[in-house]
Design a protein around this motif. Structure first.
Motif, PDB file in Angstrom:
ATOM      1  N   GLY A  17       0.804  -1.227   0.000  1.00  0.00           N
ATOM      2  CA  GLY A  17       0.000   0.000   0.000  1.00  0.00           C
ATOM      3  C   GLY A  17       0.830   1.266   0.000  1.00  0.00           C
ATOM      4  N   GLN A  18       1.953   1.237   0.714  1.00  0.00           N
ATOM      5  CA  GLN A  18       2.883   2.367   0.815  1.00  0.00           C
ATOM      6  C   GLN A  18       2.167   3.668   1.178  1.00  0.00           C
ATOM      7  N   VAL A  19       1.127   3.558   2.016  1.00  0.00           N
ATOM      8  CA  VAL A  19       0.338   4.726   2.400  1.00  0.00           C
ATOM      9  C   VAL A  19       1.214   5.798   3.053  1.00  0.00           C
ATOM     10  N   LEU A  20       2.072   5.372   3.974  1.00  0.00           N
ATOM     11  CA  LEU A  20       2.876   6.341   4.707  1.00  0.00           C
ATOM     12  C   LEU A  20       3.916   7.030   3.838  1.00  0.00           C
ATOM     13  N   ILE A  21       4.484   6.308   2.906  1.00  0.00           N
ATOM     14  CA  ILE A  21       5.481   6.923   2.032  1.00  0.00           C
ATOM     15  C   ILE A  21       4.862   8.093   1.280  1.00  0.00           C
ATOM     16  N   TYR A  22       3.655   7.883   0.743  1.00  0.00           N
ATOM     17  CA  TYR A  22       2.982   8.961   0.021  1.00  0.00           C
ATOM     18  C   TYR A  22       2.585  10.096   0.964  1.00  0.00           C
ATOM     19  N   MET A  23       2.086   9.740   2.155  1.00  0.00           N
ATOM     20  CA  MET A  23       1.671  10.769   3.104  1.00  0.00           C
ATOM     21  C   MET A  23       2.846  11.643   3.532  1.00  0.00           C
ATOM     22  N   LEU A  24       3.971  11.015   3.819  1.00  0.00           N
ATOM     23  CA  LEU A  24       5.148  11.769   4.266  1.00  0.00           C
ATOM     24  C   LEU A  24       5.704  12.667   3.175  1.00  0.00           C
ATOM     25  N   LEU A  25       5.766  12.142   1.974  1.00  0.00           N
ATOM     26  CA  LEU A  25       6.257  12.955   0.859  1.00  0.00           C
ATOM     27  C   LEU A  25       5.337  14.139   0.601  1.00  0.00           C
ATOM     28  N   ILE A  26       4.032  13.884   0.560  1.00  0.00           N
ATOM     29  CA  ILE A  26       3.065  14.965   0.316  1.00  0.00           C
ATOM     30  C   ILE A  26       3.136  16.008   1.424  1.00  0.00           C
ATOM     31  N   CYS A  27       3.213  15.531   2.682  1.00  0.00           N
ATOM     32  CA  CYS A  27       3.274  16.443   3.834  1.00  0.00           C
ATOM     33  C   CYS A  27       4.538  17.300   3.792  1.00  0.00           C
ATOM     34  N   GLY A  28       5.683  16.671   3.505  1.00  0.00           N
ATOM     35  CA  GLY A  28       6.941  17.418   3.440  1.00  0.00           C
ATOM     36  C   GLY A  28       6.940  18.445   2.330  1.00  0.00           C
ATOM     37  N   ILE A  29       6.431  18.058   1.167  1.00  0.00           N
ATOM     38  CA  ILE A  29       6.354  18.993   0.036  1.00  0.00           C
ATOM     39  C   ILE A  29       5.370  20.119   0.349  1.00  0.00           C
ATOM     40  N   TRP A  30       4.231  19.768   0.945  1.00  0.00           N
ATOM     41  CA  TRP A  30       3.193  20.744   1.294  1.00  0.00           C
ATOM     42  C   TRP A  30       3.740  21.845   2.206  1.00  0.00           C
ATOM     43  N   PHE A  31       4.403  21.443   3.297  1.00  0.00           N
ATOM     44  CA  PHE A  31       4.904  22.449   4.234  1.00  0.00           C
ATOM     45  C   PHE A  31       6.144  23.175   3.705  1.00  0.00           C
ATOM     46  N   SER A  32       6.920  22.511   2.867  1.00  0.00           N
ATOM     47  CA  SER A  32       8.051  23.202   2.236  1.00  0.00           C
ATOM     48  C   SER A  32       7.541  24.355   1.382  1.00  0.00           C
ATOM     49  N   ILE A  33       6.419  24.120   0.667  1.00  0.00           N
ATOM     50  CA  ILE A  33       5.840  25.162  -0.186  1.00  0.00           C
ATOM     51  C   ILE A  33       5.135  26.225   0.650  1.00  0.00           C
ATOM     52  N   ARG A  34       4.274  25.790   1.573  1.00  0.00           N
ATOM     53  CA  ARG A  34       3.474  26.751   2.353  1.00  0.00           C
ATOM     54  C   ARG A  34       4.328  27.626   3.269  1.00  0.00           C
ATOM     55  N   GLY A  36       7.422  28.500   2.472  1.00  0.00           N
ATOM     56  CA  GLY A  36       8.411  29.188   1.642  1.00  0.00           C
ATOM     57  C   GLY A  36       9.800  28.596   1.684  1.00  0.00           C
ATOM     58  N   GLY A  37       9.886  27.267   1.790  1.00  0.00           N
ATOM     59  CA  GLY A  37      11.208  26.634   1.843  1.00  0.00           C
ATOM     60  C   GLY A  37      11.996  27.042   3.072  1.00  0.00           C
ATOM     61  N   VAL A  38      11.322  27.073   4.209  1.00  0.00           N
ATOM     62  CA  VAL A  38      11.942  27.580   5.445  1.00  0.00           C
ATOM     63  C   VAL A  38      13.215  26.827   5.796  1.00  0.00           C
ATOM     64  N   GLN A  39      13.290  25.508   5.468  1.00  0.00           N
ATOM     65  CA  GLN A  39      14.460  24.724   5.827  1.00  0.00           C
ATOM     66  C   GLN A  39      15.702  25.142   5.042  1.00  0.00           C
ATOM     67  N   LEU A  40      15.514  25.769   3.889  1.00  0.00           N
ATOM     68  CA  LEU A  40      16.638  26.268   3.094  1.00  0.00           C
ATOM     69  C   LEU A  40      16.816  27.767   3.280  1.00  0.00           C
ATOM     70  N   ARG A  41      15.715  28.503   3.240  1.00  0.00           N
ATOM     71  CA  ARG A  41      15.757  29.965   3.308  1.00  0.00           C
ATOM     72  C   ARG A  41      16.292  30.466   4.647  1.00  0.00           C
ATOM     73  N   HIS A  42      15.952  29.761   5.721  1.00  0.00           N
ATOM     74  CA  HIS A  42      16.389  30.178   7.057  1.00  0.00           C
ATOM     75  C   HIS A  42      17.358  29.162   7.670  1.00  0.00           C
ATOM     76  N   LEU A 104      12.822  17.129   3.263  1.00  0.00           N
ATOM     77  CA  LEU A 104      11.387  17.421   3.348  1.00  0.00           C
ATOM     78  C   LEU A 104      10.906  17.338   4.793  1.00  0.00           C
ATOM     79  N   GLY A 105      11.466  16.392   5.535  1.00  0.00           N
ATOM     80  CA  GLY A 105      11.081  16.202   6.928  1.00  0.00           C
ATOM     81  C   GLY A 105      11.437  17.378   7.814  1.00  0.00           C
ATOM     82  N   MET A 106      12.428  18.168   7.408  1.00  0.00           N
ATOM     83  CA  MET A 106      12.772  19.355   8.188  1.00  0.00           C
ATOM     84  C   MET A 106      11.594  20.319   8.240  1.00  0.00           C
ATOM     85  N   ALA A 107      10.880  20.481   7.120  1.00  0.00           N
ATOM     86  CA  ALA A 107       9.705  21.360   7.102  1.00  0.00           C
ATOM     87  C   ALA A 107       8.573  20.759   7.934  1.00  0.00           C
TER      88      ALA A 107
END
Length: 467
Positions: A17-34, A36-42, A104-107
Motif C-alpha cells: 500500500g505504501q500509504v505512509l510513504i505517500y503521506m510523508l512525501l506529500i506532507c513534506g512537500i506541502w509544508f516546504s511550499i506553504r 516558503g522553503g523555510v528549511q533552506l531559506r532560514h 522534506l522532513g525538516m519542514a
C-alpha cells in the motif's frame, strides 16, 4: 494471530500500500511550499538560535535541553542498525532517499514542533507539557482523535520503541563480547530506572551532556575513515546516485527497493511527522519566547540526525563495500564495516556507540510517554508508577526478543502515530502558516519575535496563562 495482524497493518502502511510513504512525501512537500522553503531559506537562522538556548525556567527546560532530549530519542537504532538495514535491503541508493525525506522532513518537523509549543499546557507540577494529543484536542477540538494518538504513542514510545533500542544494545554486546542478553537487559533496566526517576528534567540534564559528546565522537570517527579512504569517495557518491535512480543493472526494481527502504528507515531515524518530537518542543521555555523558535531548533534536530549522523554510518558501511557484500542483519553489518576499517577494535567502537545511542533513546522515550499521562488524568504518583513498571518490563522483553518481531511491532506503532499526526498538522496548516508569518515579519522589522495571545489568528485556543 497477533503477528498476522501486525504484518497486515504494516503491509498497508509500509508495504504494497505504501500509504505512509505517500503521506510523508506529500506532507513534506506541502509544508516546504506553504512555509516558503523555510528549511533552506532560514538554514543559518536555526543555528543562530543555539546561542541563547541554554536558559531554563521553573516551568520549562531550556531550548538546548529540548533539542538534546529530542535527539536522544532520534539518535539510536535508526542511525546504526536502521541505516544498515536500509543498505542491506535497498542498496546504496536508499541513502539518497534518506536524504530526500530528511530535507522534506525538516519542514514537517518545523510545523509539528511549532504546534507542540503553541498548544502546550501546565501539568500538576506547573511544568510545561504538550504534543500532538494536546494540539489535536485544543486546536481541532477532536478529543477522540487526541486519545487515539496518545494510545498509539504509549504503545510505541512508551513501550515498544524502548524494547527495540534494548534489543539492539543487547545484540551488539552479545556479538562483540558474548555477554548474555539477560544480564545486559537487567543492566539497562537498572540504569534507565536511575535516570527516569528524576522525570523530564532529569532526562533533559542527562541528554544535554551525553548527546553532544556521543554525536561529536561518532562524526569525528566517520570523518577519519573518510579521510583514510578519500580516493574512494567520488565512486561511492556516484554509486549512491546511480542506485537511487535505478541506473545500474538491477534497474527499476532496485530503485523501488531504494526508495521504500530509504524513506522507511529515514522516518524511523529522524521521526519527522511521527508526532514524537513535539513532546520535547512543548516542554521548553523558548528563547525568544515564540513557538516558532522551537520549530527552528527541532528542524535542526532532523538535519543533525539524518544528514549528519545517518550519513556518517552510511559512509562507514559503503566505504567497506557493505552494499555489495554479504547480507547481514542490522547492527552486525555496521560492526563488520567498522572492523574492516580499524581492525578488531571496530566491533568494540560500534558496540560502545550503539550502547550510548540506543540507551539515550530508551530514556527519552520514557519522557514522551510520560507527557501523555496528563491526557488520561494519570499525571499523579500512582499513574507514574504503573507507567514506569510497564516501561521497564518492556525493556526486559525487548532485550531478549527476536529482532524481526520487535522491528515489525515498532514499524506498526510508528506508522499509526504518523497517520494521525500528519492528518492533524495538515488540518492545522492555517495556524502553522499564520504563526510562522508572525515570527518572520517581526524578525524582518528588527523586533524581538515574542508571541502573545491574539498576535495572530489560530485554530481553537491555547491554555489560559501560557502566552
Amino acid at each position: 494471530m497477533l503477528t498476522d495482524i501486525v504484518a497486515f497493518i504494516n503491509n498497508i502502511l509500509w508495504g504494497d500500500g505504501q500509504v505512509l510513504i505517500y503521506m510523508l512525501l506529500i506532507c513534506g512537500i506541502w509544508f516546504s511550499i506553504r512555509l516558503g522553503g523555510v528549511q533552506l531559506r532560514h538554514f543559518g537562522h536555526m543555528f543562530s538560535l543555539l546561542k541563547n538556548s541554554t536558559n531554563s525556567t521553573k516551568e520549562g527546560i531550556s531550548s538546548f535541553q529540548a533539542l538534546c532530549t529530542s535527539l536522544s530519542a532520534r539518535v539510536g537504532t535508526g542511525n546504526l542498525a536502521g541505516v544498515a538495514v536500509a543498505i542491506s535491503l535497498g542498496g546504496a541508493g536508499s541513502i539518497f532517499w534518506m536524504w530526500v525525506i530528511a530535507l522534506l522532513g525538516m519542514a514537517t518537523g518545523f510545523a509539528e514542533s511549532v504546534l507542540g509549543q503553541l498548544y502546550k499546557i501546565k501539568d500538576e507540577n506547573g511544568e510545561f507539557r504538550g504534543g500532538p494529543a494536546y494540539y489535536i484536542k485544543q486546536g481541532l477540538n477532536k478529543t477522540w482523535l487526541a486519545v487515539a494518538f496518545s494510545l498509539c504513542l504509549f504503545l510505541g514510545y512508551g513501550f515498544i520503541f524502548s524494547a527495540v533500542q534494548a534489543n539492539t544494545i543487547t545484540d551488539a554486546l552479545n556479538a562483540a563480547y558474548g555477554i548474555s542478553t539477560t544480564y545486559s537487559g537487567i543492566a539497562i533496566i537498572l540504569l534507565a530506572a536511575l535516570i527516569v526517576v528524576g522525570g523530564l528534567r532529569g532526562i533533559a540534564r542527562f541528554a544535554e551532556w551525553v548527546v553532544p559528546f556521543m554525536g561529536i565522537s561518532y562524526v569525528l570517527a566517520a570523518l577519519l575513515i573518510c579521510a583514510l579512504n578519500i580516493t574512494e569517495l567520488p565512486a561511492m557518491l556516484l554509486n549512491i546516485i546511480q542506485s537511487a535512480f535505478g541506473l545500474q543493472e538491477a534497474g527499476a526494481g532496485a530503485m523501488g527497493a531504494a526508495v521504500k527502504n530509504g524513506i522507511q528507515r529515514g522516518l524511523y531515524s529522524n521521526e519527522a511527522g511521527s508526532g514524537s518530537v513535539p513532546h520535547a518542543a512543548a516542554s521548553a521555555a523558548p528563547n525568544p519566547n515564540h513557538p516558532v523558535s522551537q520549530g527552528y531548533l527541532q528542524m535542526l534536530g532532523v538535519f543533525l540526525d539524518t544528514m549528519v549522523l545517518c550519513t556518517a554510518t552510511a559512509f562507514i558501511i559503503l566505504l567497506a563495500g557493505g552494499a555489495s557484500g554479504e547480507q547481514m542483519e542490522g547492527i552486525r553489518l555496521t560492526q563488520s564495516a567498522m572492523e574492516s576499517h580499524i581492525g578488531a577494535g571496530g566491533a568494540d567502537f560500534v558496540a560502545a556507540a550503539i550502547c550510548f545511542f540506543s540507551f539515550t533513546s530508551v530514556v527519552a522515550n520514557y519522557a514522551y510517554g510520560e507527557s501523555n499521562l496528563h491526557m488520561f488524568k494519570l499525571d499523579n504518583k500512582a499513574g507514574r508508577i504503573a507507567y514506569t513498571c510497564g516501561y521497564l518490563a518492556m525493556i526486559y522483553w525487548g532485550s531478549r526478543a527476536a529482532m524481526p518481531e520487535v522491528w515489525a511491532a515498532a514499524d506498526m506503532a510508528l506508522g499509526l502515530m504518523t497517520v494521525i499526526n500528519i492528518i492533524a498538522i495538515m488540518w492545522m496548516t492555517p495556524t502553522i502558516v499564520s504563526i510562522s508569518k508572525d515570527y518572520f515579519s517581526k524578525r524582518e522589522r528588527g523586533e524581538a519575535p515574542e508571541y502573545k495571545t491574539g498576535d495572530c489568528e489560530i485554530q481553537g485556543k491555547t491554555e489560559d496563562g501560557i502566552w
